[in-house]
Design a protein around this motif. Structure first.
Motif, PDB file in Angstrom:
ATOM      1  N   PRO A  46       0.764  -1.027  -0.064  1.00 17.65           N
ATOM      2  CA  PRO A  46       0.274   0.153  -0.405  1.00 17.65           C
ATOM      3  C   PRO A  46       1.192   1.208   0.034  1.00 17.65           C
ATOM      4  O   PRO A  46       0.526   2.521  -0.530  1.00 17.65           O
ATOM      5  CB  PRO A  46      -0.888  -0.731   1.502  1.00 17.65           C
ATOM      6  CG  PRO A  46       0.051  -0.941   1.602  1.00 17.65           C
ATOM      7  CD  PRO A  46       0.987  -2.441   1.657  1.00 17.65           C
ATOM      8  N   ASN A  49       1.061   1.894  -4.005  1.00 19.07           N
ATOM      9  CA  ASN A  49       0.163   1.462  -4.050  1.00 19.07           C
ATOM     10  C   ASN A  49       0.080   0.753  -5.349  1.00 19.07           C
ATOM     11  O   ASN A  49      -0.068   0.952  -6.173  1.00 19.07           O
ATOM     12  CB  ASN A  49      -0.556   2.989  -4.689  1.00 19.07           C
ATOM     13  CG  ASN A  49      -1.840   2.793  -5.302  1.00 19.07           C
ATOM     14  OD1 ASN A  49      -2.427   1.493  -5.003  1.00 19.07           O
ATOM     15  ND2 ASN A  49      -2.421   3.269  -6.022  1.00 19.07           N
ATOM     16  N   ARG A  50       1.352  -1.187  -5.547  1.00 19.46           N
ATOM     17  CA  ARG A  50       0.395  -1.693  -6.142  1.00 19.46           C
ATOM     18  C   ARG A  50       0.568  -3.186  -4.836  1.00 19.46           C
ATOM     19  O   ARG A  50       0.490  -3.762  -4.573  1.00 19.46           O
ATOM     20  CB  ARG A  50       2.459  -1.619  -6.503  1.00 19.46           C
ATOM     21  CG  ARG A  50       3.569  -1.929  -5.664  1.00 19.46           C
ATOM     22  CD  ARG A  50       5.196  -2.001  -6.099  1.00 19.46           C
ATOM     23  NE  ARG A  50       6.189  -2.177  -5.459  1.00 19.46           N
ATOM     24  CZ  ARG A  50       6.368  -2.518  -5.258  1.00 19.46           C
ATOM     25  NH1 ARG A  50       7.254  -3.968  -6.822  1.00 19.46           N
ATOM     26  NH2 ARG A  50       7.443  -3.423  -4.591  1.00 19.46           N
ATOM     27  N   PRO A 143      -7.420   0.057   2.225  1.00 16.43           N
ATOM     28  CA  PRO A 143      -6.551   0.462   1.058  1.00 16.43           C
ATOM     29  C   PRO A 143      -6.427  -0.719   0.420  1.00 16.43           C
ATOM     30  O   PRO A 143      -5.959  -0.717  -1.063  1.00 16.43           O
ATOM     31  CB  PRO A 143      -5.479   1.618   0.744  1.00 16.43           C
ATOM     32  CG  PRO A 143      -6.146   2.444   2.027  1.00 16.43           C
ATOM     33  CD  PRO A 143      -6.561   0.842   3.238  1.00 16.43           C
ATOM     34  N   LEU A 147      -6.044  -2.853  -3.561  1.00 17.88           N
ATOM     35  CA  LEU A 147      -5.566  -3.082  -4.439  1.00 17.88           C
ATOM     36  C   LEU A 147      -5.658  -5.099  -4.460  1.00 17.88           C
ATOM     37  O   LEU A 147      -5.445  -5.109  -5.340  1.00 17.88           O
ATOM     38  CB  LEU A 147      -4.094  -3.042  -3.966  1.00 17.88           C
ATOM     39  CG  LEU A 147      -3.755  -1.492  -3.193  1.00 17.88           C
ATOM     40  CD1 LEU A 147      -2.354  -1.635  -2.438  1.00 17.88           C
ATOM     41  CD2 LEU A 147      -2.859  -1.327  -5.094  1.00 17.88           C
TER      42      LEU A 147
END
Length: 174
Positions: A46, A49-50, A143, A147
């Motif tokens: 996180p 962001n991948r 989050p 993802l």
């Protein structure tokens, strides 16, 4: 991220699908043993962001686990960055392959002190529960769950469609 790089990255992110059945009746070595051929570790980052498949996690050698010493006490890694190793099991049903088990395990990594936290018993239990078709993601932050959901949907929409309602309800919509 360029589309060429994205395309190349998607090809390297492959789930392992069962090839053999250890109980197929051949009677040889390994009959009745647990096969890990249908489970893949998905790393959720996180911070960047991948999400990506890293088979090195099967032996605690994933990208996020290298060059750190693991300690069993989370308080000793107070500034550790949050990651998740999500054990994803793929099975084949009447409509084709689907994500049958998904269980996320926390990892905290502080590169500045070369220390990291993970609970080995939790990882082993979550891997086992994923292989048994359980969905265990309720303890993950939103989050990270998003993802994971986006990664699974984008990996193969048919596999997502074939998956259980329990999985679809546990992970947020797009």
């Amino acid at each position: 991220m360029s589309s060429e790089k994205s395309s190349n990255q998607k090809k390297s992110n492959a789930f392992t699908i069962m090839k053999d059945d250890s109980t197929d009746g051949h009677g040889g070595y390994g009959v009745g043993s647990v096969s890990l051929e249908n489970i893949s570790p998905v790393i959720i980052d996180p911070n960047e962001n991948r999400a990506f498949v890293d088979m090195g996690a099967m032996h605690a050698r994933s990208e996020i686990e290298r060059r750190v010493k693991f300690i069993p006490n989370k308080e000793e890694v107070p500034n550790g960055k949050l990651y998740w190793i999500v054990w994803v099991t793929v099975e084949r049903g009447e409509n084709g392959p689907f994500f049958s088990g998904v269980a996320g395990s926390e990892v905290r990594v502080d590169r500045s002190i070369k220390r990291a936290y993970k609970s080995m018993p939790e990882h082993v239990n979550h891997m086992d529960k994923s292989m048994k078709g359980k969905i265990i993601v309720e303890h993950m932050d939103e989050p990270s769950k998003k993802l994971l959901a986006d990664f699974l949907r984008n990996f193969d929409d048919n596999m997502w469609t074939n998956s259980t309602d329990e999985l679809k309800q546990a992970l947020p919509e797009k």
